[in-house]
Design an enzyme around this catalytic site. Structure first.
Site, PDB file in Angstrom:
ATOM      1  N   THR A 340      44.280  38.346  45.963  1.00 48.02           N
ATOM      2  CA  THR A 340      43.091  38.982  46.508  1.00 48.02           C
ATOM      3  C   THR A 340      43.654  40.206  47.186  1.00 48.02           C
ATOM      4  OG1 THR A 340      41.995  36.876  46.720  1.00 48.02           O
ATOM      5  CG2 THR A 340      41.260  38.572  48.244  1.00 48.02           C
ATOM      6  N   THR A 358      38.075  40.412  46.023  1.00 47.37           N
ATOM      7  CA  THR A 358      38.933  39.646  45.121  1.00 47.37           C
ATOM      8  C   THR A 358      38.354  39.504  43.720  1.00 47.37           C
ATOM      9  OG1 THR A 358      40.107  37.520  44.915  1.00 47.37           O
ATOM     10  CG2 THR A 358      37.860  37.410  45.729  1.00 47.37           C
ATOM     11  N   ASP A 382      35.990  28.687  42.513  1.00 47.01           N
ATOM     12  CA  ASP A 382      35.945  28.316  43.931  1.00 47.01           C
ATOM     13  C   ASP A 382      34.831  27.308  44.227  1.00 47.01           C
ATOM     14  OD1 ASP A 382      38.119  29.818  44.537  1.00 47.01           O
ATOM     15  OD2 ASP A 382      37.090  31.308  45.752  1.00 47.01           O
TER      16      ASP A 382
HETATM   17  O1  DON Z   1      37.526  33.549  48.113  1.00 45.63           O
HETATM   18  C1  DON Z   1      38.561  32.920  48.183  1.00 45.63           C
HETATM   19  O2  DON Z   1      38.887  32.281  49.157  1.00 45.63           O
HETATM   20  C2  DON Z   1      39.531  32.971  47.031  1.00 45.63           C
HETATM   21  N1  DON Z   1      38.872  33.214  45.788  1.00 45.63           N
HETATM   22  C3  DON Z   1      40.521  34.025  47.326  1.00 45.63           C
HETATM   23  C4  DON Z   1      41.566  34.027  46.275  1.00 45.63           C
HETATM   24  C5  DON Z   1      42.770  34.604  46.775  1.00 45.63           C
HETATM   25  O3  DON Z   1      42.967  34.913  47.928  1.00 45.63           O
HETATM   26  C6  DON Z   1      43.770  34.740  45.781  1.00 45.63           C
HETATM   27  N2  DON Z   1      44.739  35.567  46.300  1.00 45.63           N
HETATM   28  N3  DON Z   1      45.298  36.003  47.058  1.00 45.63           N
END
Ligand code: DON
Length: 531
Positions: A340, A358, A382
């Site tokens: 992200t 992200t 998610d």
């Molecule tokens: O929204 C979220 O919590 C995750 N989809 C974030 C993914 C993420 O941080 C991947 N990388 N760093």
């Protein structure tokens, strides 16, 4: 001052500030530039959150998290035999959520921007259409991503040479289709993405790839403005993202617990510090799994979870010399990537903007929308995989976060702002899936309890506990061998190694007003740009 994962994108934002734009304008320009120069997470095909603190102390939060399409159901990630399928969940066109970024930036501009929209989009049009020189980190990243992106011809055409080999550092990357999509966004605002040619190309890509998103889903997408979560910690104001992020709630819950301890006694990353933090993390992550989802669909007890009284109850259950055991029911998913991106902006008037957005996994689900030139997210991953299925591989099946039409999936992204006595002190955030919340927590504790300058607070080795699996992860060399032995002696199961987050942050000196950018060295191409 703008601090982001891409020095090129930070400069695009800083140029907007120099031309008289405010921090929201700069955040929009930086975010769109990152969609060109930092494709692993910078995006127009994903979603995220923007937390704003105005010079007069008011705060707000913009939610441009992706949404499930109208055809979504709680059981959509099961295969034809009714078994949970990780491929469908994370690695297919079905894993794509309706993107939110362009709607979020358009809403931010409409409500709080001051510059002309086209001047905010034009820098990214130029970067994509004229090309930019590939920096070290991007060259390495694209080379590593060939396996994932190589499955999709449009991705190969966009990001690799004609013979499908990776570009080298110093080559120029031109993204012509992306440039044309950005032109449509420049000329037509959100309609340039959610209707017309771009929407048609997305719907076509979905149809060809077996995805669910339709033109109607795109036209219906709305970003939302929400009340920021605001807590206090030792006299500082902590401002962050409310649900559908778990970040702000969990962070304030942990800070409230920690406020009752002298965290700094015994030294930074000493056994006491690590243990008390880990025990706070364990408790906040249990509550996260139990309670938090899209507030438009489920009731989240934000007030109770962020109250000082509740924190006192939890604090009373912590033994300062022994690790608690996490119960083996309600296991929390262990699947999370580290891709992200977070960036931080402050302008001359003290308007502060904290953005984390992200594509979920690095390069999202890997497919570029044919003809439109941008990568799609795999954010549907998610959502919980199968209702009721909670098992030792790390799946959770609790009700708060099952997929429903138009629902937003639970996030951990925690863009944050720290203020004191009416003034902004710091802008902080990070990628890293569930580790995000703990990374941001540690930068804040480093600043406040350990009185570190911002760069040291960002650089310091970090650690993570998420209740289940019952394991404390510590970055390589994050604690001394003696401290490691002491922590293990308290009953923690420790795993050392790896890296945790990239917290591109900034600090403002309350006396002099000097802005200090702190790019996180864990990201190769990161940079701060001020004027
Ligand atoms: O929204 C979220 O919590 C995750 N989809 C974030 C993914 C993420 O941080 C991947 N990388 N760093």
């Amino acid at each position: 001052m703008v601090v982001s994962a891409s020095a090129i994108a930070s400069k695009a934002g800083s140029d907007v500030l120099a031309a008289g734009g405010n921090a929201v304008d700069a955040a929009i320009a930086t975010g769109l530039a990152l969609a060109v120069t930092y494709p692993t997470a910078g995006n127009i095909g994903g979603g995220g959150f923007m937390v704003i603190r105005f010079p007069d102390g008011r705060t707000t939060a913009l939610d441009f998290r992706e949404k499930a399409p109208a055809a979504a159901t709680p059981t959509m990630f099961l295969d034809e035999k009714g078994e949970y399928s990780s491929t469908i969940h994370h690695n297919s066109h079905i894993a794509v959520g309706v993107p939110g970024t362009v709607a979020g930036f358009a809403l931010a501009h409409e409500k709080y921007g001051s510059a002309a929209w086209r001047d905010l989009v034009e820098p990214s049009v130029r970067l994509a259409s004229d090309g930019f020189v590939i920096p070290t980190g991007l060259a390495n990243s694209l080379s590593g991503a060939l396996r994932k992106l190589g499955r999709y011809p449009a991705s190969v055409a966009a990001y690799y040479k004609n013979d499908s080999t990776p570009y080298a550092e110093g080559d120029t990357l031109v993204l012509a289709d992306l440039g044309r999509t950005l032109e449509r966004i420049r000329d037509n605002g959100r309609d340039g993405f959610y209707t017309g040619e771009t929407a048609r190309l997305i719907a076509e890509e979905m149809k060809n790839g077996g995805g669910l998103i339709t033109e109607a889903d795109l036209a219906a997408y709305q970003a939302a403005e929400r009340e920021a979560v605001v807590g206090t910690y030792r006299g500082y104001d902590i401002i962050s993202m409310p649900p559908p992020s778990s970040g702000g709630v969990a962070m304030v819950e942990m800070l409230n617990i920690l406020e009752g301890f002298d965290v700094a006694a015994g030294g930074h990353n000493g056994a006491r510090h690590v243990h008390l933090m880990a025990e706070s993390m364990r408790r906040a992550f249990r509550d996260r799994a139990q309670h938090i989802g899209d507030p438009d669909f489920v009731t989240v007890p934000v007030e109770r979870l962020t109250s000082k009284e509740y924190a006192a109850e939890l604090r009373a259950t912590i033994d300062s010399t022994r690790a608690t055991k996490s119960a083996v029911t309600d296991l929390v998913a262990d699947w999370e990537s580290d891709e992200t991106t977070h960036y931080s902006v402050v302008d001359k008037d003290g308007m502060a903007v904290s953005v984390t957005y992200t594509l979920e996994a690095g390069y999202g689900m890997g497919a570029v929308v044919a003809g439109a030139g941008f990568l799609m997210n795999n954010e549907m991953g998610d959502f919980n995989g199968k209702p009721g299925l909670t098992d030792s591989t790390g799946l959770i099946g609790t009700a708060a976060n099952v997929a429903r039409p138009g629902k937003r999936m639970l996030s951990s992204m925690s863009p944050a702002i720290v203020a004191k006595d009416g003034k902004v002190i710091a802008v902080v955030g990070s990628p890293g899936g569930r580790t995000i919340i703990n990374t941001v927590l540690q930068v804040i504790v480093n600043l406040i309890d350990f009185e570190m300058p911002i760069q040291a607070a960002v650089d310091a080795p970090r650690f993570h506990h998420q209740w289940l699996p019952d394991r404390l992860s510590i970055e390589a060399d994050g604690v001394s061998p003696d401290v490691l032995a002491a922590i293990e002696g308290m009953g923690h199961t420790v795993r050392m190694g790896g890296r945790q987050g990239t917290a591109h942050s900034l600090a403002v000196d309350p006396t002099t007003g000097v802005r200090t950018g702190a790019p996180d060295k864990r990201d190769r191409d990161a940079g701060a740009a001020g004027h």
